[in-house]
Design a protein around this motif. Sequence first.
Motif, PDB file in Angstrom:
ATOM      1  N   LYS A  49       0.836  -1.194   0.000  1.00 57.88           N
ATOM      2  CA  LYS A  49       0.000   0.000   0.000  1.00 57.88           C
ATOM      3  C   LYS A  49       0.871   1.244   0.000  1.00 57.88           C
ATOM      4  O   LYS A  49       2.017   1.228   0.459  1.00 57.88           O
ATOM      5  CB  LYS A  49      -0.936   0.007   1.205  1.00 57.88           C
ATOM      6  N   TYR A  50       0.324   2.326  -0.546  1.00 54.50           N
ATOM      7  CA  TYR A  50       1.004   3.609  -0.587  1.00 54.50           C
ATOM      8  C   TYR A  50       0.078   4.663  -0.008  1.00 54.50           C
ATOM      9  O   TYR A  50      -1.052   4.842  -0.479  1.00 54.50           O
ATOM     10  CB  TYR A  50       1.387   3.980  -2.014  1.00 54.50           C
ATOM     11  N   PHE A  51       0.610   5.391   0.990  1.00 57.47           N
ATOM     12  CA  PHE A  51      -0.148   6.506   1.554  1.00 57.47           C
ATOM     13  C   PHE A  51       0.548   7.831   1.252  1.00 57.47           C
ATOM     14  O   PHE A  51      -0.081   8.801   0.859  1.00 57.47           O
ATOM     15  CB  PHE A  51      -0.299   6.341   3.071  1.00 57.47           C
ATOM     16  N   SER A  52       1.865   7.872   1.486  1.00 59.95           N
ATOM     17  CA  SER A  52       2.641   9.087   1.251  1.00 59.95           C
ATOM     18  C   SER A  52       4.111   8.715   1.388  1.00 59.95           C
ATOM     19  O   SER A  52       4.460   7.574   1.690  1.00 59.95           O
ATOM     20  CB  SER A  52       2.275  10.181   2.254  1.00 59.95           C
ATOM     21  N   GLY A  53       4.999   9.695   1.148  1.00 58.50           N
ATOM     22  CA  GLY A  53       6.421   9.466   1.370  1.00 58.50           C
ATOM     23  C   GLY A  53       7.106   8.841   0.179  1.00 58.50           C
ATOM     24  O   GLY A  53       6.806   9.158  -0.980  1.00 58.50           O
ATOM     25  N   ASP A  54       8.006   7.926   0.472  1.00 58.12           N
ATOM     26  CA  ASP A  54       8.801   7.275  -0.572  1.00 58.12           C
ATOM     27  C   ASP A  54       7.875   6.685  -1.639  1.00 58.12           C
ATOM     28  O   ASP A  54       6.963   5.919  -1.333  1.00 58.12           O
ATOM     29  CB  ASP A  54       9.653   6.176   0.047  1.00 58.12           C
ATOM     30  N   THR A  55       8.149   7.029  -2.885  1.00 56.83           N
ATOM     31  CA  THR A  55       7.243   6.613  -3.954  1.00 56.83           C
ATOM     32  C   THR A  55       7.454   5.164  -4.382  1.00 56.83           C
ATOM     33  O   THR A  55       6.656   4.632  -5.143  1.00 56.83           O
ATOM     34  CB  THR A  55       7.399   7.533  -5.173  1.00 56.83           C
ATOM     35  N   LEU A  56       8.521   4.541  -3.942  1.00 57.05           N
ATOM     36  CA  LEU A  56       8.749   3.122  -4.220  1.00 57.05           C
ATOM     37  C   LEU A  56       8.393   2.347  -2.961  1.00 57.05           C
ATOM     38  O   LEU A  56       9.006   2.526  -1.909  1.00 57.05           O
ATOM     39  CB  LEU A  56      10.204   2.887  -4.619  1.00 57.05           C
ATOM     40  N   VAL A  57       7.414   1.478  -3.102  1.00 50.65           N
ATOM     41  CA  VAL A  57       6.869   0.759  -1.956  1.00 50.65           C
ATOM     42  C   VAL A  57       7.197  -0.722  -2.082  1.00 50.65           C
ATOM     43  O   VAL A  57       6.985  -1.312  -3.148  1.00 50.65           O
ATOM     44  CB  VAL A  57       5.339   0.946  -1.889  1.00 50.65           C
ATOM     45  N   GLN A  58       7.708  -1.285  -1.011  1.00 49.90           N
ATOM     46  CA  GLN A  58       8.010  -2.715  -0.993  1.00 49.90           C
ATOM     47  C   GLN A  58       6.846  -3.469  -0.353  1.00 49.90           C
ATOM     48  O   GLN A  58       6.242  -3.002   0.622  1.00 49.90           O
ATOM     49  CB  GLN A  58       9.285  -2.977  -0.208  1.00 49.90           C
ATOM     50  N   GLY A  59       6.560  -4.637  -0.898  1.00 57.84           N
ATOM     51  CA  GLY A  59       5.480  -5.428  -0.355  1.00 57.84           C
ATOM     52  C   GLY A  59       5.923  -6.842  -0.032  1.00 57.84           C
ATOM     53  O   GLY A  59       7.111  -7.141   0.017  1.00 57.84           O
ATOM     54  N   ILE A  60       4.939  -7.706   0.142  1.00 58.12           N
ATOM     55  CA  ILE A  60       5.237  -9.092   0.446  1.00 58.12           C
ATOM     56  C   ILE A  60       5.507  -9.863  -0.839  1.00 58.12           C
ATOM     57  O   ILE A  60       5.216  -9.370  -1.947  1.00 58.12           O
ATOM     58  CB  ILE A  60       4.080  -9.745   1.231  1.00 58.12           C
ATOM     59  N   LYS A  61       6.076 -11.042  -0.701  1.00 58.67           N
ATOM     60  CA  LYS A  61       6.320 -11.956  -1.809  1.00 58.67           C
ATOM     61  C   LYS A  61       7.225 -11.372  -2.891  1.00 58.67           C
ATOM     62  O   LYS A  61       7.187 -11.812  -4.044  1.00 58.67           O
ATOM     63  CB  LYS A  61       4.995 -12.389  -2.453  1.00 58.67           C
ATOM     64  N   GLY A  62       8.047 -10.407  -2.539  1.00 64.69           N
ATOM     65  CA  GLY A  62       9.010  -9.854  -3.481  1.00 64.69           C
ATOM     66  C   GLY A  62       8.454  -8.810  -4.435  1.00 64.69           C
ATOM     67  O   GLY A  62       9.135  -8.410  -5.384  1.00 64.69           O
ATOM     68  N   PHE A  63       7.233  -8.359  -4.209  1.00 65.07           N
ATOM     69  CA  PHE A  63       6.621  -7.336  -5.065  1.00 65.07           C
ATOM     70  C   PHE A  63       6.978  -5.926  -4.599  1.00 65.07           C
ATOM     71  O   PHE A  63       7.215  -5.690  -3.420  1.00 65.07           O
ATOM     72  CB  PHE A  63       5.097  -7.487  -5.074  1.00 65.07           C
ATOM     73  N   GLU A  64       6.993  -5.020  -5.552  1.00 64.55           N
ATOM     74  CA  GLU A  64       7.143  -3.600  -5.266  1.00 64.55           C
ATOM     75  C   GLU A  64       6.252  -2.818  -6.219  1.00 64.55           C
ATOM     76  O   GLU A  64       5.806  -3.336  -7.255  1.00 64.55           O
ATOM     77  CB  GLU A  64       8.592  -3.131  -5.420  1.00 64.55           C
ATOM     78  N   ALA A  65       5.963  -1.583  -5.860  1.00 62.03           N
ATOM     79  CA  ALA A  65       5.170  -0.711  -6.724  1.00 62.03           C
ATOM     80  C   ALA A  65       5.722   0.699  -6.635  1.00 62.03           C
ATOM     81  O   ALA A  65       6.259   1.105  -5.598  1.00 62.03           O
ATOM     82  CB  ALA A  65       3.698  -0.741  -6.331  1.00 62.03           C
ATOM     83  N   GLU A  66       5.574   1.430  -7.721  1.00 61.32           N
ATOM     84  CA  GLU A  66       6.084   2.799  -7.760  1.00 61.32           C
ATOM     85  C   GLU A  66       4.944   3.759  -8.053  1.00 61.32           C
ATOM     86  O   GLU A  66       4.230   3.607  -9.055  1.00 61.32           O
ATOM     87  CB  GLU A  66       7.175   2.948  -8.810  1.00 61.32           C
ATOM     88  N   PHE A  67       4.795   4.751  -7.207  1.00 59.98           N
ATOM     89  CA  PHE A  67       3.802   5.805  -7.390  1.00 59.98           C
ATOM     90  C   PHE A  67       4.419   6.912  -8.245  1.00 59.98           C
ATOM     91  O   PHE A  67       5.463   7.457  -7.887  1.00 59.98           O
ATOM     92  CB  PHE A  67       3.379   6.366  -6.032  1.00 59.98           C
ATOM     93  N   LYS A  68       3.768   7.214  -9.355  1.00 51.74           N
ATOM     94  CA  LYS A  68       4.234   8.287 -10.239  1.00 51.74           C
ATOM     95  C   LYS A  68       3.090   9.265 -10.436  1.00 51.74           C
ATOM     96  O   LYS A  68       2.165   9.028 -11.222  1.00 51.74           O
ATOM     97  CB  LYS A  68       4.702   7.727 -11.580  1.00 51.74           C
ATOM     98  N   ARG A  69       3.194  10.384  -9.758  1.00 50.04           N
ATOM     99  CA  ARG A  69       2.129  11.373  -9.815  1.00 50.04           C
ATOM    100  C   ARG A  69       1.973  11.927 -11.231  1.00 50.04           C
ATOM    101  O   ARG A  69       0.856  12.127 -11.702  1.00 50.04           O
ATOM    102  CB  ARG A  69       2.413  12.515  -8.844  1.00 50.04           C
ATOM    103  N   SER A  70       3.091  12.145 -11.903  1.00 55.74           N
ATOM    104  CA  SER A  70       3.044  12.758 -13.241  1.00 55.74           C
ATOM    105  C   SER A  70       2.305  11.884 -14.248  1.00 55.74           C
ATOM    106  O   SER A  70       1.747  12.382 -15.225  1.00 55.74           O
ATOM    107  CB  SER A  70       4.463  13.032 -13.736  1.00 55.74           C
ATOM    108  N   GLN A  71       2.304  10.589 -13.999  1.00 53.00           N
ATOM    109  CA  GLN A  71       1.641   9.654 -14.907  1.00 53.00           C
ATOM    110  C   GLN A  71       0.356   9.083 -14.312  1.00 53.00           C
ATOM    111  O   GLN A  71      -0.279   8.231 -14.934  1.00 53.00           O
ATOM    112  CB  GLN A  71       2.597   8.509 -15.258  1.00 53.00           C
ATOM    113  N   SER A  72       0.008   9.514 -13.115  1.00 47.29           N
ATOM    114  CA  SER A  72      -1.171   8.982 -12.412  1.00 47.29           C
ATOM    115  C   SER A  72      -1.142   7.454 -12.401  1.00 47.29           C
ATOM    116  O   SER A  72      -2.139   6.787 -12.695  1.00 47.29           O
ATOM    117  CB  SER A  72      -2.469   9.474 -13.060  1.00 47.29           C
ATOM    118  N   SER A  73       0.025   6.912 -12.059  1.00 52.07           N
ATOM    119  CA  SER A  73       0.172   5.464 -12.131  1.00 52.07           C
ATOM    120  C   SER A  73       0.707   4.896 -10.830  1.00 52.07           C
ATOM    121  O   SER A  73       1.357   5.591 -10.027  1.00 52.07           O
ATOM    122  CB  SER A  73       1.089   5.078 -13.283  1.00 52.07           C
TER     123      SER A  73
END
Lengths: 112, 113
Positions: A49-73
């Motif tokens: 999950k992403y709430f704020s702060g670092d735009t690269l978020v680490q999750g379980i099972k080796g997954f990560e996600a990146e929040f990109k405001r400029s691309q709304s992604s």
Amino acid sequence: AQSVTQPDIHITVSEGASLELRCNYSYGATPYLFWYVQSPGQGLQLLLKYFSGDTLVQGIKGFEAEFKRSQSSFNLRKPSVHWSDAAEYFCAVAPGYSTLTFGKGTMLLVSP
Amino acid sequence: DVKVTQSSRYLVKRTGEKVFLECVQDMDHENMFWYRQDPGLGLRLIYFSYDVKMKEKGDIPEGYSVSREKKERFSLILESASTNQTSMYLCASSLVSDNYGYTFGSGTRLTVV
């Protein structure tokens, strides 16, 4: 209203290859964003999950996600996919107090 | 291990029947939710509850009602089942202090014939 779009209904990836699942959100301010996974016959499990702060978020099972405001992604990534990762993946946004709005899901198939 | 338990994995009901879907959580969560899941549509929120005897409509409440008489139990009621309510129903719960930390049940697949 807040919403998320998952452009890919199905994705097939070879085992060991990298994975990126796309999610685009619609919201004026900084959204709360989530990725869930649903294995066959199971309920949903929170990956990250992403709430704020670092735009690269680490999750379980080796997954990560990146929040990109400029691309709304908020794309989900994994460097090396395992056969057990075959499942349906849902991106979600929080439109209000405690509720979630889910995307339509992306089915991940893993080929040998 | 904490759990959200849905009483039935599969249900088959006839059109016009009154249907009860039960959900019980053992985590002392304040918030509880009912979603339906349909292929190509993802999950859609039907109803949710912040506390005992409280309920709020979600995005698709038509044809449904809910009951929460005890904190651990949240029931979804189809007053008069119709074929377009054939779906997978998922229950979830969360703590007020962790509003988005949902725990999901395994789902009830309801078929209305």
